[in-house]
Design a protein around this motif. Structure first.
Motif, PDB file in Angstrom:
ATOM      1  N   ASP A  85     -42.438   1.292  50.156  1.00  0.00           N
ATOM      2  CA  ASP A  85     -43.408   1.593  51.213  1.00  0.00           C
ATOM      3  C   ASP A  85     -44.545   0.566  51.214  1.00  0.00           C
ATOM      4  OD1 ASP A  85     -41.992   3.784  52.100  1.00  0.00           O
ATOM      5  OD2 ASP A  85     -43.157   5.238  50.938  1.00  0.00           O
ATOM      6  N   VAL A  86     -44.991   0.184  50.011  1.00  0.00           N
ATOM      7  CA  VAL A  86     -46.053  -0.824  49.912  1.00  0.00           C
ATOM      8  C   VAL A  86     -45.551  -2.167  50.444  1.00  0.00           C
ATOM      9  CG1 VAL A  86     -47.493  -2.153  48.318  1.00  0.00           C
ATOM     10  CG2 VAL A  86     -47.202   0.317  47.979  1.00  0.00           C
ATOM     11  N   ASN A  87     -44.356  -2.554  50.039  1.00  0.00           N
ATOM     12  CA  ASN A  87     -43.774  -3.806  50.552  1.00  0.00           C
ATOM     13  C   ASN A  87     -43.680  -3.782  52.078  1.00  0.00           C
ATOM     14  OD1 ASN A  87     -43.463  -4.798  47.976  1.00  0.00           O
ATOM     15  ND2 ASN A  87     -41.241  -4.489  47.886  1.00  0.00           N
ATOM     16  N   ILE A 140     -42.617 -15.434  47.666  1.00  0.00           N
ATOM     17  CA  ILE A 140     -44.068 -15.240  47.606  1.00  0.00           C
ATOM     18  C   ILE A 140     -44.519 -15.212  46.149  1.00  0.00           C
ATOM     19  CG2 ILE A 140     -45.920 -13.576  48.028  1.00  0.00           C
ATOM     20  CD1 ILE A 140     -44.490 -12.836  50.642  1.00  0.00           C
ATOM     21  N   PHE A 141     -43.761 -14.511  45.301  1.00  0.00           N
ATOM     22  CA  PHE A 141     -44.051 -14.507  43.867  1.00  0.00           C
ATOM     23  C   PHE A 141     -44.093 -15.935  43.334  1.00  0.00           C
ATOM     24  CE2 PHE A 141     -41.490 -15.394  40.077  1.00  0.00           C
ATOM     25  CZ  PHE A 141     -42.335 -14.952  39.064  1.00  0.00           C
ATOM     26  N   ARG A 142     -43.097 -16.730  43.696  1.00  0.00           N
ATOM     27  CA  ARG A 142     -42.981 -18.094  43.158  1.00  0.00           C
ATOM     28  C   ARG A 142     -44.110 -18.999  43.631  1.00  0.00           C
ATOM     29  NH1 ARG A 142     -39.409 -22.199  41.479  1.00  0.00           N
ATOM     30  NH2 ARG A 142     -39.540 -24.134  42.675  1.00  0.00           N
ATOM     31  N   ASP A 143     -44.403 -18.970  44.918  1.00  0.00           N
ATOM     32  CA  ASP A 143     -45.306 -19.961  45.506  1.00  0.00           C
ATOM     33  C   ASP A 143     -46.772 -19.544  45.519  1.00  0.00           C
ATOM     34  OD1 ASP A 143     -43.551 -21.997  45.943  1.00  0.00           O
ATOM     35  OD2 ASP A 143     -43.892 -22.116  48.107  1.00  0.00           O
ATOM     36  N   TRP A 144     -47.053 -18.246  45.600  1.00  0.00           N
ATOM     37  CA  TRP A 144     -48.439 -17.854  45.887  1.00  0.00           C
ATOM     38  C   TRP A 144     -48.991 -16.760  44.977  1.00  0.00           C
ATOM     39  CZ3 TRP A 144     -51.285 -21.030  48.561  1.00  0.00           C
ATOM     40  CH2 TRP A 144     -50.674 -21.896  49.471  1.00  0.00           C
ATOM     41  N   CYS A 226     -53.089  -9.160  49.081  1.00  0.00           N
ATOM     42  CA  CYS A 226     -51.984  -8.214  49.212  1.00  0.00           C
ATOM     43  C   CYS A 226     -51.275  -8.040  47.870  1.00  0.00           C
ATOM     44  CB  CYS A 226     -50.965  -8.718  50.240  1.00  0.00           C
ATOM     45  SG  CYS A 226     -51.622  -8.955  51.904  1.00  0.00           S
ATOM     46  N   THR A 227     -50.584  -6.919  47.738  1.00  0.00           N
ATOM     47  CA  THR A 227     -49.764  -6.647  46.562  1.00  0.00           C
ATOM     48  C   THR A 227     -48.358  -6.275  47.010  1.00  0.00           C
ATOM     49  OG1 THR A 227     -51.640  -5.887  45.232  1.00  0.00           O
ATOM     50  CG2 THR A 227     -49.455  -5.170  44.535  1.00  0.00           C
ATOM     51  N   ILE A 228     -47.373  -6.880  46.347  1.00  0.00           N
ATOM     52  CA  ILE A 228     -45.973  -6.572  46.620  1.00  0.00           C
ATOM     53  C   ILE A 228     -45.264  -6.249  45.311  1.00  0.00           C
ATOM     54  CG2 ILE A 228     -45.762  -7.944  48.734  1.00  0.00           C
ATOM     55  CD1 ILE A 228     -44.491 -10.163  46.992  1.00  0.00           C
ATOM     56  N   TYR A 229     -44.054  -5.733  45.445  1.00  0.00           N
ATOM     57  CA  TYR A 229     -43.201  -5.436  44.296  1.00  0.00           C
ATOM     58  C   TYR A 229     -41.902  -6.225  44.485  1.00  0.00           C
ATOM     59  CZ  TYR A 229     -46.541  -1.720  43.428  1.00  0.00           C
ATOM     60  OH  TYR A 229     -47.701  -1.018  43.178  1.00  0.00           O
ATOM     61  N   PRO A 230     -41.881  -7.488  44.027  1.00  0.00           N
ATOM     62  CA  PRO A 230     -40.738  -8.362  44.338  1.00  0.00           C
ATOM     63  C   PRO A 230     -39.452  -8.003  43.609  1.00  0.00           C
ATOM     64  CG  PRO A 230     -42.281  -9.480  42.876  1.00  0.00           C
ATOM     65  CD  PRO A 230     -42.927  -8.197  43.283  1.00  0.00           C
ATOM     66  N   TRP A 231     -39.530  -7.217  42.519  1.00  0.00           N
ATOM     67  CA  TRP A 231     -38.334  -6.931  41.725  1.00  0.00           C
ATOM     68  C   TRP A 231     -37.799  -5.533  41.982  1.00  0.00           C
ATOM     69  CZ3 TRP A 231     -38.019 -11.661  40.904  1.00  0.00           C
ATOM     70  CH2 TRP A 231     -39.101 -12.430  40.490  1.00  0.00           C
ATOM     71  N   VAL A 232     -38.316  -4.880  43.002  1.00  0.00           N
ATOM     72  CA  VAL A 232     -37.951  -3.486  43.251  1.00  0.00           C
ATOM     73  C   VAL A 232     -36.469  -3.327  43.593  1.00  0.00           C
ATOM     74  CG1 VAL A 232     -38.474  -3.480  45.720  1.00  0.00           C
ATOM     75  CG2 VAL A 232     -38.849  -1.405  44.384  1.00  0.00           C
ATOM     76  N   PRO A 247     -46.073  -5.018  39.772  1.00  0.00           N
ATOM     77  CA  PRO A 247     -46.731  -5.498  40.994  1.00  0.00           C
ATOM     78  C   PRO A 247     -47.117  -6.967  40.893  1.00  0.00           C
ATOM     79  CG  PRO A 247     -48.305  -4.309  39.648  1.00  0.00           C
ATOM     80  CD  PRO A 247     -46.992  -4.241  38.918  1.00  0.00           C
ATOM     81  N   VAL A 248     -47.158  -7.629  42.019  1.00  0.00           N
ATOM     82  CA  VAL A 248     -47.583  -9.026  42.105  1.00  0.00           C
ATOM     83  C   VAL A 248     -48.572  -9.139  43.258  1.00  0.00           C
ATOM     84  CG1 VAL A 248     -46.857 -11.366  42.705  1.00  0.00           C
ATOM     85  CG2 VAL A 248     -45.486 -10.016  41.110  1.00  0.00           C
ATOM     86  N   SER A 249     -49.759  -9.660  42.967  1.00  0.00           N
ATOM     87  CA  SER A 249     -50.770  -9.851  44.006  1.00  0.00           C
ATOM     88  C   SER A 249     -50.748 -11.294  44.492  1.00  0.00           C
ATOM     89  CB  SER A 249     -52.162  -9.506  43.464  1.00  0.00           C
ATOM     90  OG  SER A 249     -52.239  -8.127  43.121  1.00  0.00           O
ATOM     91  N   PHE A 250     -51.023 -11.466  45.755  1.00  0.00           N
ATOM     92  CA  PHE A 250     -51.049 -12.816  46.334  1.00  0.00           C
ATOM     93  C   PHE A 250     -52.053 -12.864  47.470  1.00  0.00           C
ATOM     94  CE2 PHE A 250     -48.283 -10.648  49.305  1.00  0.00           C
ATOM     95  CZ  PHE A 250     -48.463 -11.294  50.508  1.00  0.00           C
ATOM     96  N   PRO A 251     -52.521 -14.062  47.824  1.00  0.00           N
ATOM     97  CA  PRO A 251     -52.276 -15.344  47.163  1.00  0.00           C
ATOM     98  C   PRO A 251     -53.213 -15.532  45.976  1.00  0.00           C
ATOM     99  CG  PRO A 251     -53.675 -15.674  49.063  1.00  0.00           C
ATOM    100  CD  PRO A 251     -53.344 -14.214  49.052  1.00  0.00           C
ATOM    101  N   ASP A 252     -52.833 -16.383  45.041  1.00  0.00           N
ATOM    102  CA  ASP A 252     -53.714 -16.667  43.910  1.00  0.00           C
ATOM    103  C   ASP A 252     -54.880 -17.540  44.356  1.00  0.00           C
ATOM    104  OD1 ASP A 252     -51.738 -18.699  44.295  1.00  0.00           O
ATOM    105  OD2 ASP A 252     -52.380 -19.623  42.414  1.00  0.00           O
TER     106      ASP A 252
END
Length: 385
Positions: A85-87, A140-144, A226-232, A247-252
């Motif tokens: 839902d967050v994603n 997004i996890f990789r780049d930002w 923003c926060t996403i869950y890339p491994w869900v 969780p992973v927040s972006f952008p750094d």
């Protein structure tokens, strides 16, 4: 740096326009592709929840004694739904201004952006497109994100250091040094080079990447917005259930809050179609790109053609050859030795040639399955004469 500028994004390939000689029929076909990709983003939650319900259904079919031993797993599936839902909310933000892209501003796409009430038309979307939405989250996890810094340092840092060493700021006006980054993805390498003061242009074919990069580059006004869950969606090789919920927040770093010193823009389209001007670029930087070709020789030929005499091509990445196992697609897969022969045959001077550069790509750092590439690092110069 506005990557949503149609003059930047409408130069050919998937996002071509009539102003650039693309036929009306081609425009209509490209528009259909655009809407299909928007639909894949839109149905992310729906398709993901269907997958969870399938797992829940199988779980409920097990003997009660087995279900009793899997109570934590049942709770985990409920937690996964919350992460999905967050994603989905972040994805909604990513696509909400997509009508600004690719000359679609004069067409009302708002109905296509509405969340679906049921899944009856979701079957029209290919499963591969759902997977590409998931890949976009991992990109997004990789780049930002801060979490992706290790991967970026492996891949982007050598390229940036090589280019800044070659184009010494004491000898060059960096604002006039034009760098092209084909296969720019979400634009981080392009951003990093522009931050050094160069004029840097990223080129990307995938509309999934372009839509997401537009959001990061132009709509993320603060760090960790923003926060996403890339491994869900990774259900295998988890040491702990909590790792799937990381969780992973972006952008750094916010590109709008900290704009680059140099000029940056993104161009949509097929590299082979868009870039034809001879002797134009001082530098071309390719990272995990050249093996995306059906015929890698075409890529190297175009790179040679569009580089200025004395300009350099910096390449880092593996030779995965994306079309090698795709049905009904032609592909050649030269070895690295073959590639070196091709490069020399086309007249390049090899300045640097390294192998076994350890790199990873959008890899879950907590997974039991860890893989890496022994990538090649190649720096070539186009002769002045």
């Amino acid at each position: 740096m506005d990557s949503s500028d149609p003059s930047s994004l409408g130069k050919g390939g998937e996002a071509g326009t009539a102003d650039n000689g693309v036929a009306v029929d081609d425009m209509e076909e490209e528009r259909k592709i655009f809407f299909k990709i928007i639909a894949a983003f839109k149905y992310y939650r729906h398709s993901s929840v269907i997958e969870l319900k399938r797992k829940e259904g199988f779980l409920q079919s097990l003997p009660q004694t087995h279900q009793n031993m899997l109570q934590n797993y049942q709770e985990h599936l409920r937690n996964l739904k919350c992460c999905i839902d967050v994603n989905a909310q972040v994805i909604k933000q990513i696509i909400q201004d997509a009508n600004c892209l690719f000359q679609n501003a004069d067409h009302n796409i708002e109905p296509a952006l509405q969340q679906p009430s049921d899944g009856r038309d979701a079957v029209k979307i290919r499963y591969q497109d759902f997977q590409k939405v998931q890949i976009t989250l991992k990109q997004i996890f990789r780049d930002w994100s801060e979490h992706g810094k290790l991967e970026r340092d492996q891949c982007y840092r050598p390229i940036v250091e090589e280019i800044t060493k070659f184009f010494d700021p004491s000898k060059y006006d960096l604002s006039k040094v034009k760098i092209l980054v084909p296969g720019a993805g979400l634009g981080r390498l392009t951003y990093e080079l522009a931050c050094q003061g160069f004029y840097c242009e990223g080129n990307e074919f995938s509309l999934f990447m372009l839509i997401a990069s537009n959001f990061v580059l132009n709509r993320c006004v603060i760090e960790k917005q923003c926060t996403i869950y890339p491994w869900v969606h990774q259900f295998v090789n988890n040491l702990s259930l909590k790792h799937q919920l990381e969780p992973v927040s972006f952008p750094d770093v916010s590109p709008t809050k900290f704009p680059p010193k140099g000029t940056m823009n993104m161009v949509a389209g097929d590299f082979l179609q868009v870039y034809r001007d001879e002797n134009y670029w001082e530098c071309i930087a390719t990272c995990f790109f050249i093996d995306c070709a059906n015929n890698i020789i075409e890529f190297v030929e175009v790179i040679k053609k569009i580089l200025k005499p004395g300009g350099i091509w910096v390449n880092l990445g593996p030779l995965l050859y994306h079309f090698s196992d795709v049905p009904h697609e032609g592909s050649i897969e030269p070895s690295y030795d073959d590639l070196l022969h091709i490069v020399r045959s086309l007249g390049f001077t090899i300045l640097r040639n390294e192998t076994d550069i350890v790199t990873t790509y959008s890899q879950n750092p907590n997974s039991m399955h860890q893989s890496h590439y022994n990538s090649i690092y190649l720096v070539c110069q186009k002769p002045i004469n």
